[in-house]
Design a protein around this motif. Sequence first.
Motif, PDB file in Angstrom:
ATOM      1  N   ILE A  91      90.864  13.299  20.107  1.00  7.05           N
ATOM      2  CA  ILE A  91      92.015  12.375  20.129  1.00  7.05           C
ATOM      3  C   ILE A  91      92.617  12.260  18.725  1.00  7.05           C
ATOM      4  O   ILE A  91      93.837  12.301  18.546  1.00  7.05           O
ATOM      5  N   ALA A  92      91.736  12.150  17.739  1.00  4.85           N
ATOM      6  CA  ALA A  92      92.224  12.027  16.353  1.00  4.85           C
ATOM      7  C   ALA A  92      93.109  13.222  15.998  1.00  4.85           C
ATOM      8  O   ALA A  92      94.199  13.073  15.445  1.00  4.85           O
ATOM      9  N   VAL A  93      92.624  14.415  16.342  1.00  7.62           N
ATOM     10  CA  VAL A  93      93.370  15.628  15.986  1.00  7.62           C
ATOM     11  C   VAL A  93      94.655  15.712  16.811  1.00  7.62           C
ATOM     12  O   VAL A  93      95.753  15.934  16.278  1.00  7.62           O
ATOM     13  N   ALA A  94      94.518  15.485  18.121  1.00  6.98           N
ATOM     14  CA  ALA A  94      95.693  15.642  18.999  1.00  6.98           C
ATOM     15  C   ALA A  94      96.771  14.622  18.647  1.00  6.98           C
ATOM     16  O   ALA A  94      97.962  14.944  18.651  1.00  6.98           O
ATOM     17  N   ASP A  95      96.362  13.406  18.340  1.00  4.88           N
ATOM     18  CA  ASP A  95      97.354  12.373  18.036  1.00  4.88           C
ATOM     19  C   ASP A  95      98.141  12.734  16.768  1.00  4.88           C
ATOM     20  O   ASP A  95      99.353  12.551  16.701  1.00  4.88           O
ATOM     21  N   ASN A  96      97.432  13.271  15.791  1.00  3.94           N
ATOM     22  CA  ASN A  96      98.117  13.655  14.540  1.00  3.94           C
ATOM     23  C   ASN A  96      99.001  14.877  14.736  1.00  3.94           C
ATOM     24  O   ASN A  96     100.164  14.888  14.339  1.00  3.94           O
ATOM     25  N   SER A  97      98.430  15.920  15.355  1.00  2.75           N
ATOM     26  CA  SER A  97      99.199  17.168  15.457  1.00  2.75           C
ATOM     27  C   SER A  97     100.322  17.038  16.481  1.00  2.75           C
ATOM     28  O   SER A  97     101.288  17.792  16.453  1.00  2.75           O
ATOM     29  N   GLY A  98     100.204  16.034  17.362  1.00  3.00           N
ATOM     30  CA  GLY A  98     101.279  15.803  18.334  1.00  3.00           C
ATOM     31  C   GLY A  98     102.517  15.223  17.675  1.00  3.00           C
ATOM     32  O   GLY A  98     103.616  15.318  18.212  1.00  3.00           O
ATOM     33  N   GLN A  99     102.329  14.607  16.524  1.00  2.20           N
ATOM     34  CA  GLN A  99     103.471  13.968  15.864  1.00  2.20           C
ATOM     35  C   GLN A  99     104.195  14.883  14.888  1.00  2.20           C
ATOM     36  O   GLN A  99     105.366  14.710  14.595  1.00  2.20           O
ATOM     37  N   ARG A 100     103.471  15.889  14.323  1.00  2.00           N
ATOM     38  CA  ARG A 100     104.056  16.753  13.288  1.00  2.00           C
ATOM     39  C   ARG A 100     103.129  17.935  13.078  1.00  2.00           C
ATOM     40  O   ARG A 100     101.936  17.849  13.431  1.00  2.00           O
ATOM     41  N   PRO A 101     103.629  19.021  12.528  1.00  2.00           N
ATOM     42  CA  PRO A 101     102.702  20.102  12.171  1.00  2.00           C
ATOM     43  C   PRO A 101     101.782  19.624  11.046  1.00  2.00           C
ATOM     44  O   PRO A 101     102.248  18.929  10.133  1.00  2.00           O
ATOM     45  N   LEU A 102     100.527  19.957  11.125  1.00  2.00           N
ATOM     46  CA  LEU A 102      99.590  19.507  10.091  1.00  2.00           C
ATOM     47  C   LEU A 102      99.737  20.390   8.850  1.00  2.00           C
ATOM     48  O   LEU A 102      99.961  21.594   8.967  1.00  2.00           O
ATOM     49  N   ASN A 103      99.611  19.782   7.688  1.00  2.00           N
ATOM     50  CA  ASN A 103      99.607  20.599   6.466  1.00  2.00           C
ATOM     51  C   ASN A 103      98.212  21.215   6.308  1.00  2.00           C
ATOM     52  O   ASN A 103      97.273  20.834   7.031  1.00  2.00           O
ATOM     53  N   PRO A 104      98.041  22.179   5.389  1.00  2.00           N
ATOM     54  CA  PRO A 104      96.745  22.892   5.332  1.00  2.00           C
ATOM     55  C   PRO A 104      95.540  21.979   5.133  1.00  2.00           C
ATOM     56  O   PRO A 104      94.481  22.204   5.716  1.00  2.00           O
ATOM     57  N   MET A 105      95.726  20.930   4.349  1.00  2.00           N
ATOM     58  CA  MET A 105      94.574  20.053   4.104  1.00  2.00           C
ATOM     59  C   MET A 105      94.254  19.254   5.366  1.00  2.00           C
ATOM     60  O   MET A 105      93.079  19.019   5.683  1.00  2.00           O
ATOM     61  N   GLU A 106      95.304  18.877   6.096  1.00  2.00           N
ATOM     62  CA  GLU A 106      95.064  18.168   7.355  1.00  2.00           C
ATOM     63  C   GLU A 106      94.425  19.112   8.376  1.00  2.00           C
ATOM     64  O   GLU A 106      93.536  18.698   9.136  1.00  2.00           O
ATOM     65  N   GLN A 107      94.865  20.353   8.369  1.00  2.00           N
ATOM     66  CA  GLN A 107      94.231  21.329   9.270  1.00  2.00           C
ATOM     67  C   GLN A 107      92.747  21.449   8.934  1.00  2.00           C
ATOM     68  O   GLN A 107      91.884  21.498   9.813  1.00  2.00           O
ATOM     69  N   ALA A 108      92.459  21.487   7.627  1.00  2.00           N
ATOM     70  CA  ALA A 108      91.060  21.611   7.195  1.00  2.00           C
ATOM     71  C   ALA A 108      90.251  20.416   7.685  1.00  2.00           C
ATOM     72  O   ALA A 108      89.155  20.561   8.235  1.00  2.00           O
ATOM     73  N   ARG A 109      90.816  19.240   7.479  1.00  2.00           N
ATOM     74  CA  ARG A 109      90.108  18.023   7.918  1.00  2.00           C
ATOM     75  C   ARG A 109      89.927  18.025   9.435  1.00  2.00           C
ATOM     76  O   ARG A 109      88.880  17.614   9.947  1.00  2.00           O
ATOM     77  N   ALA A 110      90.963  18.468  10.137  1.00  4.80           N
ATOM     78  CA  ALA A 110      90.910  18.462  11.600  1.00  4.80           C
ATOM     79  C   ALA A 110      89.832  19.417  12.103  1.00  4.80           C
ATOM     80  O   ALA A 110      89.020  19.054  12.972  1.00  4.80           O
ATOM     81  N   VAL A 111      89.811  20.626  11.539  1.00  3.47           N
ATOM     82  CA  VAL A 111      88.795  21.584  11.995  1.00  3.47           C
ATOM     83  C   VAL A 111      87.399  21.054  11.638  1.00  3.47           C
ATOM     84  O   VAL A 111      86.461  21.124  12.445  1.00  3.47           O
TER      85      VAL A 111
END
Lengths: 319, 376
Positions: A91-111
């Motif tokens: 949910i944390a990842v989907a809610d964030n990426s649903g609003q905007r493309p994630l930047n590389p650091m956010e992608q790192a945190r998400a993975v």
Amino acid sequence: MDCKRITSPIERLDEADTTFAVTIGQEQEALDRSLALVGLVHPPFVRQKADNSFQVVSGFARVARCREQGWSQISVNLLPESADMAACACIAVADNSGQRPLNPMEQARAVALLERFCAPENLEAFLPLVFGSPAPLPFAKKIAALVKLPQSLHLPIALGRISLPVAQRLCQMPQNEAQALGGLLAGLPLSVSKHKEIVDNIEQIAAREEKSLLAVFDEPDFAAILLEDNSDANVKASLVRQWLKIRRYPNLEKAMQEFDSHLAGLGLPPSISWQPPPFLEGSTHRLVLRFENRAEIENLRDILGQILSHPALGRLLDE
Amino acid sequence: MPWTRQITTIYVDRQVEGFAQTAQVIESLPHALVEKVDGPSAIHSKIRHEADSAGAGKKILYLCQNKGRFLRPCPGTSHYSCCGYTIAHIGTYCPMDCAYCVLQAYFHPPILSFFVNHDELFTQLDEFFCQKPKDMRRVGTGEFTDSLVWDSVSDLSARLVERFASQNHAVLELKTKTAFVDRILGLSHNRKTIVAFSVNTPKVIKEQERSTASLAARLAAAKKCQENGYPLAFHFDPLVIYPGCEAEYVKVVEQIFDAVSPKNTVWISLGAFRCMPDLLAIIRQRFPASKLPYGELIPGLDGKMRYFKPLRIALFEVLIKAIKDIAPGVTAYFCMEDEPAWKKCFGFSPSQKGGIAAMLDEAAQRVCGIEGNGNR
Ligand code: SF4
């Protein structure tokens, strides 16, 4: 998943618990504007912890802004008790990426978040939540490694001041070296290729001389450039690049400087430009002549005649 | 450890199952597993997935056929003068392990392979000796592999030496970093085989050339070959630039001519370290202690990385002076340098002497007694 929309005292949300935080480096102005105009449109997701406090699953920025603006109550989506940590991570990842493309650091945190809570065999299936489309696991793991970089580099990476390829190079280094080099790069407004050139040169000087990167940073001349309180970051960037090039390729740089000084001795007008062979490797030089009319051609002919008898010519042509 | 011990599996292409050479190689490697395969693809995919595929490719041996021409002109490189060599393609890759070895990046992935259809090779050689092509006077097996390393498992070198002995058109050059010359000693070679040793300073050999013979062993082997009447050649390739290298390279020249006679030396080549950019990453990965990638390397006219020219020239000049002082009659030449470099270091350009190929052909005529080229 059925969530319950409730209103909670804001202090019930555990500020210190950033387990599910993904957002970094996002613009806050738009959020402030929307909070001021229409209030909280999209309430954060929370889960209830054993101590009865709420753990924020998604919406950290919203909670933080509301808190800063002095809200005492906040509307939240309370996740059901059946929502396990893996579901919360998704949910944390989907809610964030649903609003905007994630930047590389956010992608790192998400993975990293998915990696931490989801079963390894399910991980690849969840990657589209992060990247917007299926991604190979090894690629995702390389991105996730960014979270291990020193905290001070996370924001510059999120903001693109350190590019992803360079950040991945920093991941290969000991923390203290990554911190020093990343810190330097974050302050130099250069293209990715120039950042890579800096990394290459520092690494190669260190490897050639069997010293650490930090020992290169500590060399007095270089340290002086780094410490100089130069208000123009572009000037600093060019000094850093030049010092490293001379240090990495001393003979080439010396020869190029000598060539430039012989060339300056010729006193060529702006209508003539002389390009030496790249890296002085071949023997073909190139002269570019600019003119608009016959008189200018005649003038160029006279200048070329003078060049032919100039003593610097032999040195330029390595005769 | 002899390289043969590192071979864990021999992959035999089904097409060469019954060949005499196949049996000979298998017999020489009794400890290795033997597996039959239909072509190289299974081996390729296996090796490609290894973390160190270039290293893994040295631990297996693929016996197969050369389905193309065994003899082919050396491709050389653009913009730099090349020597018009003819490659006898006997196999690919090498069980020794040099940091700078271009073969690590040349094949994808590199797999130690030996062609065993020697009947075909000798048929092509017979045609070659019949046709006597004027631009193919020097033939070497050491371009895609080491020439003599195979002598532990095959009698190919010996057969080639004897075949070349029976003609006067061309010389065979066996180029090696081993000292393994026992199998060619005592053969009737008619001086049509040049035993060539790649040489380097002891420091470079120790740091960059894993599993090769020491300089002393190579020179002792050269001496043995000379005593057996073989003409010799030496290749300073790659020259590696490091502090103090000039004196050490001069010492190698001295050591060579302490061991053998200049009169019996057909040629000496000089080539500074150069490589495709991809190889630098492989060197960093496979030879982390190697300083080769950290020299002052710039992209050359052919896209290969090479030392900044004045640095190469400075080392060449020292070395050429040493060769001229000690062995003035020996033909020295550059491997892949341009005309200005020749003029600067040798005082002439190859074109003034009819080209590098003509210079080397002349050296082979003089020292090995091959026929002249007429009006070449
Ligand atoms: S001896 Fe020659 S072929 Fe073998 S690894 Fe060294 S450079 Fe490559």
